[in-house]
Design a protein around this motif. Structure first.
Motif, PDB file in Angstrom:
ATOM      1  N   SER A 191       0.831  -1.203   0.000  1.00  0.00           N
ATOM      2  CA  SER A 191       0.000   0.000   0.000  1.00  0.00           C
ATOM      3  C   SER A 191       0.866   1.254   0.000  1.00  0.00           C
ATOM      4  N   ALA A 192       0.462   2.227  -0.803  1.00  0.00           N
ATOM      5  CA  ALA A 192       1.186   3.505  -0.829  1.00  0.00           C
ATOM      6  C   ALA A 192       0.990   4.253   0.477  1.00  0.00           C
ATOM      7  N   ARG A 193      -0.194   4.069   1.096  1.00  0.00           N
ATOM      8  CA  ARG A 193      -0.485   4.672   2.396  1.00  0.00           C
ATOM      9  C   ARG A 193      -0.960   3.591   3.361  1.00  0.00           C
ATOM     10  N   PRO A 194      -0.046   2.818   3.876  1.00  0.00           N
ATOM     11  CA  PRO A 194      -0.446   1.729   4.760  1.00  0.00           C
ATOM     12  C   PRO A 194      -1.081   2.251   6.050  1.00  0.00           C
ATOM     13  N   PRO A 195      -2.079   1.535   6.586  1.00  0.00           N
ATOM     14  CA  PRO A 195      -2.708   1.955   7.850  1.00  0.00           C
ATOM     15  C   PRO A 195      -1.701   2.008   8.988  1.00  0.00           C
ATOM     16  N   LYS A 196      -1.884   2.953   9.881  1.00  0.00           N
ATOM     17  CA  LYS A 196      -0.966   3.098  11.013  1.00  0.00           C
ATOM     18  C   LYS A 196      -0.956   1.853  11.895  1.00  0.00           C
ATOM     19  N   TYR A 209       8.926  -3.911  -0.112  1.00  0.00           N
ATOM     20  CA  TYR A 209       8.466  -3.006   0.940  1.00  0.00           C
ATOM     21  C   TYR A 209       7.996  -3.735   2.196  1.00  0.00           C
ATOM     22  N   HIS A 249      10.537   1.849   6.534  1.00  0.00           N
ATOM     23  CA  HIS A 249       9.337   2.489   5.991  1.00  0.00           C
ATOM     24  C   HIS A 249       9.405   2.497   4.460  1.00  0.00           C
ATOM     25  N   ASN A 282       8.623   4.620   2.304  1.00  0.00           N
ATOM     26  CA  ASN A 282       9.161   5.863   1.726  1.00  0.00           C
ATOM     27  C   ASN A 282      10.686   5.897   1.771  1.00  0.00           C
TER      28      ASN A 282
END
Length: 805
Positions: free
Chosen positions: A267-272, A658, A663, A665
């Protein structure tokens, strides 16, 4: 005694079951012999080897063993038994010397990794090998070198015969089948202590297990760690990461951790919550390990682990340090350590050793999983005047250096001579090491593996009746590990007895029809023959060795051949691929060997593979790529690539880039830096086979256009003047490559920078008070001494404190 034209007189005792086994291998072909330690599997291999060399006089016998000490041990045995020149090949011997030894010998004992590297590099082939022996053949699974060499032998060998030797192939039928398929084994023969032909030679081993209770102080420490564990498990269950929190194993936690990491990577914005889950799961693993150390090892080992744990900077470590329950457990452990409160196993062990050593001739081995425990047991032995010695592997830990192989050999030799009464060892002494006269084996903790349990038990009962004692802590994983190994061993024996041949079945047939291969004679008949045979044989072997060595020195050395001529045989172009010697442990070389290429293994200064003067390839698995980001190797390696080659490439091998602890990023930033800042193309591959195919394709493109030989970089290019200037300036405190360039542009020379004051330095963009003071302090401070001695740099690497510009 066995009488054979290639067996030295009076050296091998005539045991009928060994002759039957050897004759069976010669008749039935590729075989695996499963027999307890000390029943003489090496003798069987020697009998088969003698007959194969008799049948094929110009051939060789290759015996593979998993460790260097075991290789040397086999070489000494075969020299004692057989009338044929023998040698050992390990990584400690340089390649040219290995070629000479291979050519000059008929019996070669070697580590599989060494032979694999040499065969891939074309130093010699397996064509003339008439017998290939795999010692500890249960290792022939996955990517272990046995698998590659068995396949290579099946394709190259002219007179093929393979023999696998093991005391324990595994309890799982699938594992046994995998070993057989990988090593091309057709027949499996089982020998047990109960067989009628073995019983007269076998000394039974009495196994006794002693249970102890945890002390109240240790139970209190455990209760606090259990509380810290439960709190995290409950959180993970609420998050839907774990289904149950009762009796959670490390394996379940690792599987859950892998799923969370894969979700982060996909995911580009993985859940916290994914990041929180990974941190919690890491903490759970740390707690589970701490509990295991407390239950099975004791306070000293746990205290050593906590000392290392405090240095960790991860979120999981910080969260545990801030947890009142876990922190209390750490404080109580420190208190127990200071008060010298130890695990009750240690007290029981000392009593066992003292009782056994009332017999002055007794020899004992104590096994423990952890080196910290080995050290603790050793210290307690010294306190109680027990003559003990530590025995462990070559890896260094903390302030303690590992044992070199030379030192290991000395310790075993002294132990045999009686210099030491007790050998306290990690798992390194489980497999293969020849310790023939141990009276007692003590396991400080049981192991869940039936293979390792069998190997440890096999250290005793070789000359006399043996004893093994297993120390178990009640109500802990000690008990589950013990029963796990017992059940697996039962399953293994059942599986072997129902699916494979027990040699007693064909005993009479083999005895009547095939034992005639090996004649027997009484010792008295050898008196004159021994002296005559040994002197004759030694001179013959020496002459043969000299002849082959002379032939080798006159030419035909693959290390010095002109590769370009040999690579264009029959007008079929075969590219040459140079691989760094450190790539020997990967399967890429094996995959390349299956393609139509020439492989040369060298020590490359830069990159992992080189295919032309301009093109070099740095190969990184996903795991290595992530770790090189964390330890900051990546940018240094990229810089060396562009400095030494016009067209450097980087291959990243594997999926889930990833899914690590870094992280996403940070991974993306590293990829962008490699491609944009350094201009290095990045090629993704799926597997080692895919990597090999890609390297081959690149080599074909490069070498089909040029006919000149590839100039191999075994040393890095010398730095230019401006590179050396940057190198010096970058070594200043908190000065990176960008700031170093700005300083040189401003001051023009290194001398001017060194002579500049703080105010002058601060004129340069990016340099503030802190950096300016640091530079002036370093270049202006006098040279100090420590303890009255001058401090010297022992290597030429730069020592600096650097910060990202």
């Amino acid at each position: 005694w066995i009488q054979h034209s290639l067996i030295k007189p009076g050296k091998i005792e005539a045991r009928l079951y060994q002759q039957v086994l050897a004759a069976g291998v010669l008749k039935k072909g590729n075989s695996m012999i499963v027999a307890p330690t000390a029943l003489g599997k090496t003798i069987v291999a020697a009998l088969v080897a003698a007959e194969r060399l008799k049948k094929f006089p110009e051939s060789k016998v290759l015996l593979l063993a998993p460790s260097k000490p075991l290789v040397i041990q086999h070489e000494e045995s075969f020299k004692e038994f057989l009338k044929a020149p023998s040698a050992s090949l390990t990584g400690a011997v340089n390649p040219k010397e290995r070629i000479k030894r291979w050519n000059a010998s008929q019996i070669i004992c070697a580590t599989p990794q060494t032979v694999e590297s040499d065969v891939i590099s074309g130093r010699y082939s397996l064509k003339d090998v008439s017998l290939l022996v795999f010692d500890e053949c249960h290792r022939g699974v996955g990517s272990y070198s046995y698998v590659y060499l068995a396949d290579k032998y099946s394709k190259e060998g002219e007179n093929k015969l393979s023999l696998g030797l093991t005391a324990s192939p595994g309890w799982n039928n699938e594992k046994i089948k995998e070993v057989c398929e990988n090593l091309f084994i057709k027949d499996v023969v089982i020998k047990t202590e109960e067989d009628t032909d073995v019983e007269p030679y076998f000394n039974p081993v009495e196994v006794k297990w002693i249970k102890v209770d945890l002390k109240p102080e240790l139970k209190e420490i455990k209760s606090h760690m259990d509380n810290a564990l439960k709190a995290r498990l409950k959180t993970l269950k609420r998050m839907g990461i774990l289904r149950s929190i009762s009796n959670v194993s490390k394996r379940e936690v690792l599987i859950a951790q892998g799923k969370a990491q894969r979700r982060i990577g996909s995911s580009a914005r993985p859940p916290k919550k994914c990041f929180l889950a990974v941190s919690l799961l890491t903490a759970v693993i740390n707690i589970l390990h701490s509990v295991e150390l407390l239950e099975t090892q004791g306070v000293s080992t746990l205290h050593s682990y906590f000392r290392r744990f405090k240095k960790k900077k991860t979120k999981a470590a910080k969260s545990l340090m801030n947890d009142p329950e876990f922190y209390t457990a750490m404080e109580l452990t420190e208190k127990a350590f200071q008060e010298d409160i130890e695990h009750p196993k240690l007290e029981k062990l000392i009593k066992i050793l003292e009782k056994e050593l009332k017999n002055p001739d007794s020899k004992i081995i104590v096994f423990s999983q952890f080196r910290d425990t080995v050290n603790n047991i050793y210290d307690k032995c010294l306190e109680n005047n027990i003559n003990a010695v530590k025995f462990f592997g070559q890896a260094s830990r903390d302030t303690e250096k590992g044992l070199t192989q030379k030192k290991q050999k000395e310790i075993i030799k002294d132990f045999k001579k009686g210099v030491y009464d007790v050998l306290i060892s990690t798992s390194v002494a489980e497999e293969g090491i020849d310790i023939p006269s141990v009276d007692l084996v003590v396991l400080y903790e049981p192991v869940p593996s039936e293979i390792r349990m069998i190997q440890r038990r096999g250290r005793t009962g070789r000359k006399n009746k043996g004893k093994m004692i297993i120390l178990i802590t009640k109500g802990t994983r000690d008990e589950s590990y013990y029963w796990s190994s017992i059940n697996k061993e039962k399953k293994m024996k059942k599986q072997l007895s129902t699916s494979y041949r027990n040699d007693d079945v064909s005993f009479k047939e083999m005895k009547d029809n095939f034992v005639g291969t090996f004649k027997e004679s009484k010792a008295a008949e050898f008196k004159d023959e021994i002296e005559h045979s040994e002197s004759k044989d030694s001179s013959k072997s020496l002459d043969q060795t000299k002849k082959v060595l002379n032939q080798t020195q006159e030419g035909n050395d693959p290390e010095t051949m002109d590769t370009k001529e040999s690579d264009r045989e029959d007008n079929i172009f075969r590219p040459v691929i140079y691989a760094d010697s450190r790539e020997g442990n990967s399967s890429v070389l094996r995959e390349l060997d299956g393609l139509d290429v020439k492989i040369r293994v060298k020590g490359l200064a830069v990159a992992d593979y080189q295919v032309s003067d301009d093109v070099a390839i740095e190969r990184k698995t996903v795991k290595d790529f992530i770790s090189s980001i964390m330890d900051k190797r990546l940018h240094k390696q990229a810089k060396e690539l562009v400095e030494n080659f016009k067209k450097p490439l980087m291959i990243i091998e594997g999926d889930n880039l990833y899914s690590g602890f870094v992280h996403p990023n940070a991974v993306r930033g590293a990829l962008a830096s490699i491609a944009v800042d350094f201009g290095i193309p990045i090629i993704p591959t799926r597997s080692e086979a895919d990597t090999a195919a890609m390297i081959t394709r690149i080599a074909l493109r490069e070498q089909s256009r040029e006919k000149k030989a590839v100039q191999i970089r075994t040393e890095k290019k010398p730095l230019t003047t401006w590179e050396q200037q940057l190198y010096i300036v970058e070594s200043l405190p908190n000065v990176g490559p960008v700031t170093a360039r700005k300083l040189l542009e401003e001051f023009k020379t290194v001398k001017s920078i060194v002579n500049a004051g703080e105010d002058e330095l601060k004129k340069v963009d990016g340099i503030g008070d802190k950096i300016a003071k640091g530079i002036v302090s370093v270049v202006g401070s006098g040279f100090k001494t420590i303890d009255g001695r001058k401090v010297y740099l022992k290597n030429q690497s730069r020592i600096s404190v650097k910060k990202e510009d």
